[in-house]
Motif scaffolding. Sequence first.
Motif, PDB file in Angstrom:
ATOM      1  N   ALA A   1       0.502  -6.865   6.043  1.00 36.99           N
ATOM      2  CA  ALA A   1      -0.350  -5.736   6.218  1.00 36.99           C
ATOM      3  C   ALA A   1      -1.693  -6.249   5.970  1.00 36.99           C
ATOM      4  O   ALA A   1      -2.760  -5.846   6.625  1.00 36.99           O
TER       5      ALA A   1
ATOM      6  N   SER B   1       1.193 -12.353   9.986  1.00 38.71           N
ATOM      7  CA  SER B   1       0.562 -10.956  10.549  1.00 38.71           C
ATOM      8  C   SER B   1       0.091 -11.216  11.807  1.00 38.71           C
ATOM      9  O   SER B   1       0.024 -10.392  12.778  1.00 38.71           O
TER      10      SER B   1
ATOM     11  N   SER C   1       0.557  -1.185   9.094  1.00 36.84           N
ATOM     12  CA  SER C   1       1.325  -2.062   8.297  1.00 36.84           C
ATOM     13  C   SER C   1       0.797  -1.553   6.952  1.00 36.84           C
ATOM     14  O   SER C   1       1.771  -1.670   5.851  1.00 36.84           O
TER      15      SER C   1
ATOM     16  N   SER D   1       3.728  -0.292   4.676  1.00 38.32           N
ATOM     17  CA  SER D   1       4.195  -1.163   3.461  1.00 38.32           C
ATOM     18  C   SER D   1       4.182  -0.408   2.252  1.00 38.32           C
ATOM     19  O   SER D   1       4.923  -0.455   1.366  1.00 38.32           O
TER      20      SER D   1
END
Length: 400
Positions: free
Chosen positions: A47, A101, A339, A343
């Motif tokens: 994230a 990511s 994200s 998360s």
Amino acid sequence: MMASLMSLNALAIDIMLPALGLISDDFALPSVNDRQWTITSYIYGMAMGSILYGSLADRFGRKPVLLVTIGIYTLFGILCALAWDYELLLIGRFIQGLAASAMGVLANSIIRDRYDGDAMARSMSTIMMVFMIVPITAPLLGQLVLHIAPWKAIFLVLSTAGLATFLWVMTRLPETLHPDDKTPIRARSVASAWHGVIFNRNSFGHVIASGLMMAPLFAYIASAQQIFFDIFGAGDIFVYIFALSAGAMSIASFTNSRIVMRFGARRVSQSALIFFILVSIIHFALAEAGGLNLWSFTAVLVPSMAMVGFTGANFSSIAMQPFGRTAGVASSFQNFARSGLSSVIGAAIGLQFDGTVLPLATGFMVCGIASLAFIFWAEKGKLFRRVQTGVTASDLVPHS
């Protein structure tokens, strides 16, 4: 190749699931829920890293950024295999997720470099279909590794996959960012692109809705080992039921790739979201009444996962439609928001595990309803419409 890039993330998460109990025992973790941090630390890294790579990719190109981040992913997989305490393992997992990511951000950017509109949704669905093979097989692979080696060997498998992908990208991926579209990293231009995402009502609404749909998925992944081992005593068939739910998402992604050009990304995803909510309400009612066993839980879980397969690629494609030249920065910020939201909420749901499936069922239902509320807001109350983007079903060749 794009599916392989995205698969490195799924592999790093799902291959760990059979080993969570062993990790907890080896490090003598004080709480049964602490084992979830092996998963959530990686997801937090994903994230936070998402915000970095769009600007770098728009400045230096997609390929150089990919090579650097895949290299970091590979090296920190080795560090995790050598970790001597749980804190070091979590640091290694966080940095590995931070690097990984880039895979999702740049895969979206590369696809946006080539396609637009429903054609992009179709391409994303095809990639997701291949990508979903990994969640089906990753826990089985992790279980196989545990049969022949200690749990730390799982991280060496991740590093091997990272090295193979690094070599593939280095030798086969052309640069998709046109030289004329390279943009310097300027705080004002980056802020302008972020402003464009946040204040584009339709784009931002779909980003938030997508994050809300991913949150219960992350919660399920983080707590699945505890649910099947501790609640249902089904550790011997856990990997197969997990594969069944992941397979439902893969089939949904395949189906989506075949129907999205005909019906449109909005109609397909919104129909799937409403069905997801209905199933989640049933899931919650059964959990509240204590009426769930292994098979009834699986019966409501599988269609829920399938609906996530219909929403993910479509929501992402709709959110990216307004952005062309700034696709890298836009994709980066969207992945960061998506994200980050999923998360945090997913970890919160997972850590509520209390020996029952009620927290998870509640999370599914609440996140689904909230997601629909944001779609309703983004579309100004006009659901099931189709927006023409000028790309037809036959217009699927890459942009030059």
